[in-house]
Design a protein around this motif. Structure first.
Motif, PDB file in Angstrom:
ATOM      1  N   TYR A   1      20.497  28.823  25.485  1.00 39.76           N
ATOM      2  CA  TYR A   1      19.144  28.610  26.009  1.00 39.76           C
ATOM      3  C   TYR A   1      18.552  29.969  26.361  1.00 39.76           C
ATOM      4  N   THR A   2      17.293  30.183  25.974  1.00 36.78           N
ATOM      5  CA  THR A   2      16.600  31.428  26.275  1.00 36.78           C
ATOM      6  C   THR A   2      15.228  31.126  26.865  1.00 36.78           C
ATOM      7  N   TYR A   3      14.918  31.809  27.957  1.00 38.70           N
ATOM      8  CA  TYR A   3      13.595  31.713  28.582  1.00 38.70           C
ATOM      9  C   TYR A   3      12.884  33.039  28.389  1.00 38.70           C
ATOM     10  N   THR A   4      11.656  33.003  27.862  1.00 40.17           N
ATOM     11  CA  THR A   4      10.889  34.218  27.598  1.00 40.17           C
ATOM     12  C   THR A   4       9.520  34.110  28.250  1.00 40.17           C
ATOM     13  N   ARG A   5       9.180  35.135  29.046  1.00 42.30           N
ATOM     14  CA  ARG A   5       7.856  35.206  29.685  1.00 42.30           C
ATOM     15  C   ARG A   5       7.152  36.438  29.152  1.00 42.30           C
TER      16      ARG A   5
ATOM     17  N   ALA B   1      21.377  46.839  18.433  1.00 42.44           N
ATOM     18  CA  ALA B   1      21.889  46.216  19.656  1.00 42.44           C
ATOM     19  C   ALA B   1      23.231  46.823  20.029  1.00 42.44           C
ATOM     20  N   ILE B   2      23.463  46.942  21.333  1.00 44.59           N
ATOM     21  CA  ILE B   2      24.762  47.332  21.881  1.00 44.59           C
ATOM     22  C   ILE B   2      25.115  46.306  22.962  1.00 44.59           C
TER      23      ILE B   2
ATOM     24  N   THR C   1      26.528  41.867  28.786  1.00 50.49           N
ATOM     25  CA  THR C   1      25.269  42.571  29.001  1.00 50.49           C
ATOM     26  C   THR C   1      24.902  43.232  27.683  1.00 50.49           C
ATOM     27  N   GLU C   2      23.602  43.311  27.419  1.00 50.51           N
ATOM     28  CA  GLU C   2      23.163  43.747  26.092  1.00 50.51           C
ATOM     29  C   GLU C   2      21.846  44.503  26.174  1.00 50.51           C
ATOM     30  N   TRP C   3      21.751  45.567  25.393  1.00 51.89           N
ATOM     31  CA  TRP C   3      20.480  46.227  25.110  1.00 51.89           C
ATOM     32  C   TRP C   3      20.197  46.043  23.631  1.00 51.89           C
TER      33      TRP C   3
ATOM     34  N   ASP D   1      19.340  42.211  28.348  1.00 56.40           N
ATOM     35  CA  ASP D   1      19.642  40.850  28.788  1.00 56.40           C
ATOM     36  C   ASP D   1      21.120  40.726  29.116  1.00 56.40           C
ATOM     37  N   GLY D   2      21.483  39.561  29.589  1.00 51.56           N
ATOM     38  CA  GLY D   2      22.867  39.277  29.935  1.00 51.56           C
ATOM     39  C   GLY D   2      23.055  37.787  30.074  1.00 51.56           C
ATOM     40  N   GLY D   3      24.295  37.369  30.186  1.00 51.15           N
ATOM     41  CA  GLY D   3      24.542  35.942  30.319  1.00 51.15           C
ATOM     42  C   GLY D   3      26.019  35.635  30.354  1.00 51.15           C
ATOM     43  N   PHE D   4      26.308  34.351  30.290  1.00 50.73           N
ATOM     44  CA  PHE D   4      27.673  33.851  30.324  1.00 50.73           C
ATOM     45  C   PHE D   4      27.938  33.027  29.071  1.00 50.73           C
ATOM     46  N   THR D   5      29.193  32.972  28.674  1.00 49.43           N
ATOM     47  CA  THR D   5      29.594  32.162  27.528  1.00 49.43           C
ATOM     48  C   THR D   5      30.743  31.255  27.942  1.00 49.43           C
TER      49      THR D   5
END
Length: 201
Positions: free
Chosen positions: A10-14, A149-150, A164-166, A184-188
């Motif tokens: 799921y991604t939320y973009t503003r 991306a890294i 975490t990602e750029w 961004d960042g998140g959990f899996t």
């Protein structure tokens, strides 16, 4: 070979740009991966639902449906050996099948070079370098977009991870598109299903 993996998110973009004041929810983001022929080859199918509220122009407009279909094939190249990374390459494309508010209306091929290192049992580092066809949002002209991306991955438990990602997009030959940077960042969570076949003596 023979392994089916289904990923979702799921991604939320503003977006606060003056000409694109929008909120977008991408719920589902299903990527189906299936190994065929050899252990180093998988086929990929991406289906990405979205719901978007456009605040400009007023009054607000709501669109929902599917983005353009994603097709690809991941080809394993090398395993990690010391500082030499594990690598693969993904020929890919999007097919103009999406909702009329988000479709590119064009077949857009590309290629993605993936590489990564398991540094320790806890942390890994990965990268992605892509060149994809894209469409200018203002003029609808095609151009080539370089994406970099890294990612740093963290193994919290056997099945739970974090990252975490750029990443950034660099347009080449676009009429109006500009360079964009994201963090961004998140959990899996890896849900596993095991099947054991028993054979008699």
């Amino acid at each position: 070979k023979g392994v089916l993996q289904i990923e979702s998110g799921y991604t939320y973009t503003r977006n606060k740009d003056a000409d694109d004041n929008s909120i977008t929810h991408n719920a589902g983001e299903v990527l189906v991966r299936y190994g065929v022929l050899q252990d180093w080859l998988e086929l990929r199918l991406g289906v990405f639902p979205f719901s978007q509220v456009l605040g400009n122009p007023s009054p607000a407009v709501t669109n929902s449906g599917l983005e353009d279909l994603y097709l690809g094939a991941k080809i394993g190249l090398t395993p990690q050996e010391g500082w030499w990374p594990e690598m693969s390459i993904v020929p890919q494309m999007t097919v103009p099948t999406g909702h009329n508010s988000v479709t590119s209306n064009k077949w857009l091929p590309g290629i993605n070079w993936l590489y990564g290192w398991d540094v320790t049992d806890f942390i890994g580092v990965g990268g992605s370098t892509q060149f994809n066809g894209a469409v200018d949002g203002t003029t609808a002209h095609k151009y080539t977009e370089w994406a970099q991306a890294i990612t740093i991955n963290y193994a919290l438990t056997e099945d739970v991870g974090a990252y975490t990602e750029w990443f950034a997009f660099f347009p080449s030959g676009a009429d109006t598109e500009q360079v964009q940077h994201y963090i961004d960042g998140g959990f899996t969570y890896r849900a596993k299903q095991s099947v054991t076949l028993l054979e008699g003596d």
